[in-house]
Structure formats: C-alpha cells, structure tokens
Scaffold this motif. Structure first.
Motif, short mmCIF file in Angstrom:
data_model
loop_
_atom_site.label_atom_id
_atom_site.label_comp_id
_atom_site.label_asym_id
_atom_site.label_seq_id
_atom_site.Cartn_x
_atom_site.Cartn_y
_atom_site.Cartn_z
N GLY A 59 -4.06 5.00 -15.77
CA GLY A 59 -4.81 5.20 -17.01
C GLY A 59 -6.24 5.64 -16.81
N THR A 60 -6.74 5.57 -15.59
CA THR A 60 -8.08 6.09 -15.32
C THR A 60 -8.01 7.61 -15.21
N TYR A 61 -9.16 8.27 -15.28
CA TYR A 61 -9.18 9.68 -14.93
C TYR A 61 -10.24 9.93 -13.88
N SER A 62 -9.97 10.92 -13.03
CA SER A 62 -10.86 11.19 -11.92
C SER A 62 -10.76 12.66 -11.54
N LEU A 63 -11.53 13.05 -10.53
CA LEU A 63 -11.56 14.44 -10.11
C LEU A 63 -10.32 14.79 -9.29
N GLN A 64 -9.72 15.93 -9.63
CA GLN A 64 -8.53 16.41 -8.93
C GLN A 64 -8.63 17.92 -8.77
N ILE A 65 -7.97 18.42 -7.73
CA ILE A 65 -7.80 19.87 -7.56
C ILE A 65 -6.40 20.21 -8.06
N LEU A 66 -6.33 21.05 -9.08
CA LEU A 66 -5.04 21.35 -9.70
C LEU A 66 -4.67 22.82 -9.53
N GLU A 67 -3.37 23.06 -9.45
CA GLU A 67 -2.83 24.42 -9.48
C GLU A 67 -2.29 24.70 -10.89
N SER A 68 -2.13 25.96 -11.21
CA SER A 68 -1.66 26.32 -12.55
C SER A 68 -0.28 25.73 -12.85
N SER A 69 0.54 25.55 -11.81
CA SER A 69 1.89 25.02 -12.00
C SER A 69 1.89 23.58 -12.49
N GLN A 70 0.76 22.87 -12.34
CA GLN A 70 0.68 21.48 -12.77
C GLN A 70 0.23 21.34 -14.22
N ILE A 71 -0.03 22.46 -14.87
CA ILE A 71 -0.59 22.44 -16.22
C ILE A 71 0.43 22.98 -17.22
N ASP A 72 0.57 22.29 -18.33
CA ASP A 72 1.51 22.70 -19.38
C ASP A 72 0.99 23.97 -20.04
N LYS A 73 1.68 25.08 -19.78
CA LYS A 73 1.23 26.37 -20.29
C LYS A 73 1.42 26.50 -21.80
N LYS A 74 2.17 25.57 -22.40
CA LYS A 74 2.33 25.58 -23.85
C LYS A 74 1.20 24.84 -24.56
N ASN A 75 0.38 24.15 -23.78
CA ASN A 75 -0.76 23.43 -24.33
C ASN A 75 -1.97 24.36 -24.32
N GLU A 76 -2.33 24.87 -25.48
CA GLU A 76 -3.40 25.87 -25.56
C GLU A 76 -4.73 25.32 -25.05
N THR A 77 -4.99 24.07 -25.34
CA THR A 77 -6.26 23.46 -24.89
C THR A 77 -6.32 23.42 -23.36
N TYR A 78 -5.22 22.99 -22.74
CA TYR A 78 -5.19 22.89 -21.29
C TYR A 78 -5.29 24.27 -20.64
N MET A 79 -4.62 25.25 -21.21
CA MET A 79 -4.68 26.59 -20.65
C MET A 79 -6.09 27.17 -20.79
N LYS A 80 -6.76 26.80 -21.85
CA LYS A 80 -8.15 27.24 -22.01
C LYS A 80 -9.02 26.59 -20.94
N TYR A 81 -8.76 25.31 -20.68
CA TYR A 81 -9.48 24.65 -19.58
C TYR A 81 -9.32 25.44 -18.28
N PHE A 82 -8.07 25.83 -18.01
CA PHE A 82 -7.78 26.47 -16.73
C PHE A 82 -8.37 27.88 -16.66
#
Length: 551
Positions: free
Chosen positions: A439-462
């Motif tokens: 339930g905490t959040y912290s710094l991570q290195i993410l690839e595009s494959s880990q992000i829900d491409k149907k989530n417009e907010t998340y895709m904007k983040y990326f």
C-alpha cells in the motif's frame, strides 16, 4: 541417485586462476525432480513425461515452477498502480555544482577504506539486432545501397573503428579492399564480410567484443572501455573488479580478449584487475507456451525454454560480494575524450548512495538500541518519506511500536541510486512513483509494458515523463551489520511480461521475468538523480557508431 547438496547445485568453477573466469554448472538431479512430481502426482503426471522430468532436472527447474509459469500465461500480470511520474522535486534530485563537488569528495574518501567495489556489466546479448538493416541489405534483391540507413553506412564506412580489420580481411579473401569493391558496385561482399562467420562475424558476436572506438594505439571494444571506466571511478586500494554476465557460447571469446588486453590496461592505469564472468543460470529460463497456454514443444517433443530476460541476472548480481556495485549496460560507453563527465557523475551518484546509506544505518542502529524518543521516530519517518521517497498515507495513525516495525522494514533493504537523463524520446523505461504490495508508494523504473495503455491518465504520465532511465545504477547490497541481502527476496514476482514470438513458423508465447532494474529491484530503496545527457550514449544500431560521441 542421492539429492545434491545445496553447495553443489550451482558450483563456481574457476577456469583461469589469474583472471578469475567463472561459469555456472548445473548438475543433473532426477531424484529431486521425481520427488517433487510425487508430491502432487495427479496434477503433474498428466502433463510431464519422464523425458520432461529429466529436462527439467538438468535445468534445475521444478515441476511446480513449470506449472506456475504456465499458470502465468493464463492469468497474465497486473498493471501497476501509479501515483505519477517522477520529476525534479518529486523524486528526482538535481545536484548543484557544490553538491557535485561534495559527493565526489565523499566517494573518493570512501574508496580509501578497505572497500570491495565491483563494476557489474550485463553483456550476454549478441549484436545481431545492431545489424538488422545490414542483414536485410545482404538478402535484398537489389545490389546497391537503397535505404537511407544503407546509404549512410556505406558513405561513412571509413569512420567505423572496424574499417581496417574489415578491409584487411576482404583483401585476403577477395583480393580487393573495401574501396575497390564498392567502386565495382560489390557492396554486398563488404556487408557480408562484416556479418558472416567467415568474415568479421559481427552478426553473431556479442556486442561487447565489437570494435567501437578508434585510438592511435588501435581500436577498442566496449569490454575494454568498461575496464578503463573501472580504473577511473570503481577502483579501491589499487584494485579494479569488473564482472561481465555473458552467454556460454561467448565465454571463451571474452576470456581470450581479456588475456590479450588486461595487462596493458593494468599498466596504463596502475591498477590490478580482477575480472570475472558468469552466465545466466539455466534455472532462470522460462517455458514457452502455445497460444492456448499449453507447453510449446520442439520438433523432437522436448519442452522449449527461453532465457528469462535480463531480470534473470538478479541471481548473478546476488552472487557478487561487494560493498558497492556499479551496474551499466555493455553498449553505453564513450571514447576517452568524453569519459571525464561520465567519471564525475558516477562518483556523484556513488557519493549520494554512501551518504544515504550511512544515515539509514545510523537510524537502524538507533532503532535496534531501543533507546529513542517519539521525536526521533518522526525524524526517521521524515527521512524515509523525503530522502528515500517511500510514502505511507496512513503513517500518522501508527502507534510508536508499529511505526518502528515499519521504519525498520523500509530502512533495512538493498539501496540503489539511479542516474536519469532528460527524456529525448529513446525507447525504454522511465522513473515513476508506483504503489507497492503493502500500500505504500515509492520510486520505480517502469517499462511501457507495465502500464495499462487503456488508462489515459497513466499513458499521459508515460508519454509526458520528463526523464528516462539509461540503466546507470550504483547499488549497496549489504545490511547495516555487514550481511549480504538475499536479493531474490526483494523481487516483485507480479511484474513479469508476456510477449508474442514464433519458432519455425509456429506462434508461441514467451515469458520474461521481472526486469533487473524494474520488478527485480522493486522492493529496494531507490533514489533518482538527474545526470547529464552526455553520460548516456547507447549503441543500438551499427550507424549509432557514427554519432559524434563515438567518433
């Protein structure tokens, strides 16, 4: 046949005492495999033959592990929940000029102690993808450079560090050099001379052994450039330790190149090198699946296994006994004239690591003593939130005893500082604030494959992220008592990836393990530091070597 003891399962065999060349050897243990099978006979016997069990045992993969991987093809992997992209002032540190000097000093003072520092270089990949366009030209139904890529390559061929070697080889084989062959329109002989096994064999060699940069005393490979870097910032008490992860078929080539070159660099930089190699463990291979999720089988009926991706290297990293470990990809190197900037910023991120680790250790010792005040707990919580950027929304609701447990858990784990550069559109991962299992959040290195491409907010983040991760890490993998962390314990197993591949014309699904600097380091303390773009110079195609930074 008795079960092997744990020490023999992955035995380190030294092939060359002087250079400490090592590789993994996996023994066969059919007894263990059958024992595991018998624990759940109904579920597994219908799936696996005796031949399958022998194949699994030879790799060190249990039937249960196989079944778990097949289940992952059916269930897939969840997307990560994001708090937002990391940015300057929001998880990314941008050191001032004074900070740079301070952290360089801290690092150099740290190195003066009895420290074990290792440079860890993932170098197992073949260079075939570098030459995708040139393979296409060699097989094309036309004979002269036609695409922009082909025209650029041949128009600038003299600028490549391998030019002289290729020219000499062609003169020996064809009786004509590069210029003469090109003048006659025989461009394909030039391309094939570079790619083919009876030529330079660049189509099959590992990227680390290609000639990248020109020097007056001869061209250098990326492997050599990493040796030079190690002497510049990763040495301690006159010793530079470098560890390369390589493919089995390339081990002897790396060993040969080391024996040819290491003495010269040792003399030039006044250091003693300890160079070691390891291979990706067979037990980290993953099974391939048919589109329906059943095991994909080769033509001989055996199960098809594939390398699990760079995330498998967390096992190799776990074997490194060091106080500080630098991690940097094999192809991200520059000539000597550009190394001062790289060297300085490597020292900066290492200095930041040492500073934060020192503070974390002091806090852990205080918590262990039991002699602390509530105000001190608040101070430690502020450090975890502000400096380590690990946030728990309901922290204020915890009683002191609960707070101590939380703080110990977050402080006492591996730590890494990752250099990030401003986003210039390169493919790959970026720095984010992502939610963890607790339930905490912290710094991570993410690839595009880990992000829900149907989530417009998340895709904007990326897509609008300000920074990019060039795999420029410095890691601390021991606790405050000097004991090594068991790094596989800190992997987020839910961050794997499924990709679509084919073999012999048949579609298959491939399973990749959580990436080395992604899910494999998910439960580490992570700090992002903005470093200059000049420290990021990867070579993804052969024409990247024509960039000014590699000339």
């Amino acid at each position: 046949m008795p079960t092997h003891d744990i020490d023999s399962l992955y035995s380190l065999q030294k092939h060359d005492k002087k250079y400490n060349i090592i590789r993994w050897k996996q023994p066969y243990d059919n007894h263990s495999a059958n024992k595991q099978l018998n624990n759940n006979p109904n579920r597994l016997k219908s799936m696996l033959s005796e031949k399958d069990l022998q194949q699994l045992a030879a790799k060190g993969i249990s039937p249960e592990k196989l079944e778990h991987q097949l289940e992952e093809f059916k269930t897939g992997f969840p997307f990560l929940k994001l708090e937002g992209p990391a940015a300057i002032g929001k998880g990314i540190i941008a050191p001032s000029a004074d900070d740079v000097n301070k952290y360089v000093k801290i690092w150099n003072e740290y190195k003066e102690g009895q420290r074990k520092i290792v440079k860890f270089v993932p170098a197992s990949g073949a260079a075939s993808r570098m030459f995708k366009d040139m393979f296409a030209f060699a097989d094309a139904d036309y004979d002269v450079p036609t695409t922009d890529f082909e025209k650029t390559y041949f128009a600038n061929i003299e600028k490549f560090a391998f030019y002289n070697a290729l020219d000499a080889l062609l003169k020996q084989k064809k009786g004509k050099g590069i210029k003469e062959l090109m003048a006659e329109g025989d461009y394909k002989s030039v391309a094939k001379g570079m790619l083919d096994s009876d030529g330079l064999n660049y189509g099959q060699l590992p990227k680390g052994l290609l000639l990248f940069h020109k020097y007056e005393d001869g061209p250098r490979t990326p492997m050599e450039e990493h040796l030079v870097e190690a002497a510049l910032y990763a040495d301690s008490n006159g010793e530079a330790n470098v560890h390369f992860t390589v493919s089995h078929e390339h081990l002897h080539l790396f060993k040969q190149k080391v024996s040819e070159k290491v003495d010269g660099y040792a003399k030039k930089f006044g250091v003693k090198y300890d160079i070691s190699f390891s291979e990706q463990k067979p037990s980290t291979d993953t099974v391939a699946a048919n589109p329906d999720g059943t095991p994909f089988r080769n033509e001989d009926g055996s199960l098809l296994f594939r390398p699990g991706g760079h995330g498998a290297l967390i096992e190799n990293l776990n074997e490194i006994d060091a106080d500080v470990i630098f991690v940097k990809n094999i192809d991200n190197v520059v000539p000597d004239r550009l190394k001062p900037e790289t060297t300085e910023w490597k020292q900066v991120i290492a200095g930041i690591l040492i500073s934060l680790q020192k503070k974390a250790f002091e806090y852990l010792e205080l918590l262990d003593s039991g002699n602390y005040t509530h105000d001190q707990l608040v101070e430690i919580a502020r450090f975890v939130k502000n400096d380590l950027c690990c946030v728990k929304s309901d922290l204020k609701e915890l009683e002191d005893a609960e707070l101590v447990i939380y703080l110990k858990k977050k402080l006492n784990r591996p730590m890494r500082v990752a250099g990030v550069v401003k986003n210039v559109g390169e493919p790959g991962g970026g720095p984010f604030l992502a939610y963890n299992q607790d339930g905490t959040y912290s710094l991570q290195i993410l690839e595009s494959s880990q992000i829900d491409k149907k989530n417009e907010t998340y895709m904007k983040y990326f897509t609008e992220g300000t920074h990019f991760n060039p795999v420029d890490l410095v890691c601390a993998t021991k606790d405050y008592k000097g004991n090594a962390f068991n790094l596989p314990d800190y992997v987020d197993r839910t961050t794997g990836f499924i990709s679509q591949k084919s073999k012999n014309g048949k579609d298959l699904q491939a399973l990749e393990l959580p990436g080395l600097w992604n899910g494999a380091m998910s439960d580490w303390n992570t700090i992002f530091v903005e470093v200059p773009l000049g420290t990021f110079n990867p070579v993804k195609t052969v024409n990247d070597l024509l960039r000014e930074q590699h000339q």
